[in-house]
Design a protein around this motif. Structure first.
Motif, PDB file in Angstrom:
ATOM      1  N   GLN A   1       0.921  -1.195  -0.019  1.00 28.08           N
ATOM      2  CA  GLN A   1      -0.028   0.104  -0.036  1.00 28.08           C
ATOM      3  C   GLN A   1       0.990   1.140  -0.002  1.00 28.08           C
ATOM      4  O   GLN A   1       1.737   1.528   0.884  1.00 28.08           O
ATOM      5  CB  GLN A   1      -0.844   0.023   1.237  1.00 28.08           C
ATOM      6  N   HIS A   2       0.541   2.047  -0.884  1.00 29.30           N
ATOM      7  CA  HIS A   2       1.501   3.361  -1.075  1.00 29.30           C
ATOM      8  C   HIS A   2       2.740   3.275  -1.293  1.00 29.30           C
ATOM      9  O   HIS A   2       3.790   4.104  -0.939  1.00 29.30           O
ATOM     10  CB  HIS A   2       0.980   4.373   0.016  1.00 29.30           C
ATOM     11  N   GLY A   3       3.254   2.125  -1.607  1.00 30.64           N
ATOM     12  CA  GLY A   3       4.538   1.564  -1.634  1.00 30.64           C
ATOM     13  C   GLY A   3       5.364   2.131  -2.911  1.00 30.64           C
ATOM     14  O   GLY A   3       4.689   2.463  -3.943  1.00 30.64           O
ATOM     15  N   GLU A   4       6.516   2.363  -3.008  1.00 25.79           N
ATOM     16  CA  GLU A   4       7.563   2.036  -1.948  1.00 25.79           C
ATOM     17  C   GLU A   4       8.320   3.209  -1.148  1.00 25.79           C
ATOM     18  O   GLU A   4       8.691   2.901  -0.062  1.00 25.79           O
ATOM     19  CB  GLU A   4       8.841   1.293  -2.684  1.00 25.79           C
ATOM     20  N   VAL A   5       8.271   4.290  -1.731  1.00 24.97           N
ATOM     21  CA  VAL A   5       9.257   5.148  -1.380  1.00 24.97           C
ATOM     22  C   VAL A   5       8.838   6.008  -0.030  1.00 24.97           C
ATOM     23  O   VAL A   5       9.784   6.419   0.719  1.00 24.97           O
ATOM     24  CB  VAL A   5       9.409   6.490  -2.248  1.00 24.97           C
ATOM     25  N   SER A   6       7.604   5.712   0.324  1.00 22.18           N
ATOM     26  CA  SER A   6       7.058   6.506   1.516  1.00 22.18           C
ATOM     27  C   SER A   6       7.617   5.824   2.955  1.00 22.18           C
ATOM     28  O   SER A   6       7.729   6.148   3.966  1.00 22.18           O
ATOM     29  CB  SER A   6       5.684   6.598   1.606  1.00 22.18           C
ATOM     30  N   GLY A   7       8.150   4.390   2.571  1.00 25.08           N
ATOM     31  CA  GLY A   7       8.819   3.805   3.669  1.00 25.08           C
ATOM     32  C   GLY A   7      10.308   3.650   3.557  1.00 25.08           C
ATOM     33  O   GLY A   7      10.877   2.532   4.571  1.00 25.08           O
ATOM     34  N   LEU A   8      11.039   4.204   2.702  1.00 24.42           N
ATOM     35  CA  LEU A   8      12.378   3.935   2.684  1.00 24.42           C
ATOM     36  C   LEU A   8      13.020   5.296   3.374  1.00 24.42           C
ATOM     37  O   LEU A   8      12.568   6.328   3.126  1.00 24.42           O
ATOM     38  CB  LEU A   8      12.802   3.965   0.995  1.00 24.42           C
ATOM     39  N   PRO A   9      14.348   5.118   3.576  1.00 24.29           N
ATOM     40  CA  PRO A   9      15.157   6.159   4.081  1.00 24.29           C
ATOM     41  C   PRO A   9      15.700   6.829   2.719  1.00 24.29           C
ATOM     42  O   PRO A   9      16.008   6.160   1.637  1.00 24.29           O
ATOM     43  CB  PRO A   9      16.477   5.326   4.907  1.00 24.29           C
ATOM     44  N   TRP A  10      15.842   8.166   2.790  1.00 23.28           N
ATOM     45  CA  TRP A  10      16.306   8.868   1.479  1.00 23.28           C
ATOM     46  C   TRP A  10      17.568   9.557   2.044  1.00 23.28           C
ATOM     47  O   TRP A  10      17.859  10.102   3.174  1.00 23.28           O
ATOM     48  CB  TRP A  10      15.210  10.120   1.173  1.00 23.28           C
TER      49      TRP A  10
END
Length: 334
Positions: free
Chosen positions: A104-113
């Protein structure tokens, strides 16, 4: 040299998550490079008004639940602290695209930038955030900027297909509002001629109703939901979502005791998802505790995931090695 005046920035951590704060005389914005580049503070300093809605569950470090875990909903929902998320390459429900299972709403919202300072002067401060997706061959970048003397945040986002194949994606700005800013009776304004599409008819065939000059039509929605979309409802009103499109220019305003105007590139993000959760949902994950409205510029619809957007022809298409650029501006109206 550290400054306590004009435009300035600070780097640090919040709850163990990397954070950067950009501010000036009128505005303070806090972004979390360590959690999807989330905006978790948008504070108008003269009135002490934070436009960001913060979830009752608080800020949770996403590293304790990796994207792509067996539960494709939990990585986003269990770590949703409110605020403003970058959504890419999947919007809404879990979906599968060319063999890649997307949460859901993946991927970048859960990754470190990664975070790099690109401007640090009394006139302006800016950082560049960047990340690569893990399931699909994309690179995302965004520069967030605050200039001295303005109550505005400027954003320039870039999505790059790093493969030699044509690909699809959904790209959105998951912006939600809540108390203390959001109050019943506040007005929502849009450009003239915007089209409203109820969720039930968002795939095929689309039932479109035109909102002209700020006079919104009544829109029947599932569960007896949204009707007069121009007015923020009372607590306890039904949960719902609709989609708006046909923007000659991408902008909206929410005005009450104080207001905000969001402008964006509607050629890249031609849809606006309008979502409300006002306390009517008494089960997981809200438990009756939310009073929030999302006004979310998106490339595609509906909130059923990338496969559905590809099927209905609204998915963002990126050719081999192509880069899409999207600019946004959010400014306080005081």
């Amino acid at each position: 040299m550290r400054r306590n005046w004009a435009a300035r920035l600070r780097r640090g951590t919040i709850g163990g998550i990397d954070a950067v704060t950009l501010e000036n005389e009128r505005l303070r914005v806090t972004v979390l490079p360590g959690k999807g580049g989330d905006v978790v503070e948008f504070l108008h300093k003269p009135t002490d008004t934070d436009f960001v809605w913060l979830s009752p569950q608080g800020l949770r470090d996403p590293r304790d639940h990796l994207q792509g875990a067996p539960d494709d909903v939990a990585p986003f929902v269990d770590h949703y602290a409110g605020g403003w998320q970058e959504v890419f390459p999947n919007g809404g429900a879990p979906s599968e695209y060319r063999g890649a299972r997307l949460a859901q709403h993946g991927e970048v919202s859960g990754l470190p930038w990664e975070c790099e300072v690109v401007a640090d002067s009394p006139e302006e401060v800016a950082v560049r955030l960047s990340v690569r997706t893990r399931r699909l061959p994309y690179r995302m970048e965004k520069v967030v900027r605050v200039r001295s003397g303005t109550a505005a945040l400027e954003v320039e986002g870039r999505a790059t297909n790093e493969s030699g194949l044509p690909l699809h994606a959904m790209w959105g700005q998951h912006i939600v509002y809540g108390r203390p800013f959001l109050r019943p009776g506040a007005r929502i304004r849009l450009p003239e001629g915007v089209t409203v599409i109820p969720h039930e008819t968002a795939i095929d065939p689309p039932e479109r109703r035109v909102a002209a000059g700020g006079t919104w039509p009544e829109v029947p929605a599932h569960g007896g939901g949204l009707t007069d979309l121009s007015v923020v409802p009372d607590p306890g009103s039904p949960s719902d979502i609709v989609y708006l499109t046909g923007f000659p220019d991408g902008w909206y305003e929410i005005a009450g005791h104080i207001g905000i105007r969001v402008e964006w590139d509607a050629t890249v993000l031609p849809y606006l998802w309008m979502w409300q959760e006002l306390g009517a949902s008494t089960g997981y994950p809200w438990w009756g505790r939310a009073y929030t409205i999302g006004l979310e510029p998106f490339s595609s619809m509906p909130t059923d995931g990338l496969a559905a957007a590809v099927a209905n022809g609204t998915a963002l298409a990126l050719g081999p090695y192509e880069t899409k650029v999207m600019r946004m501006r959010a400014e306080v109206l005081a």
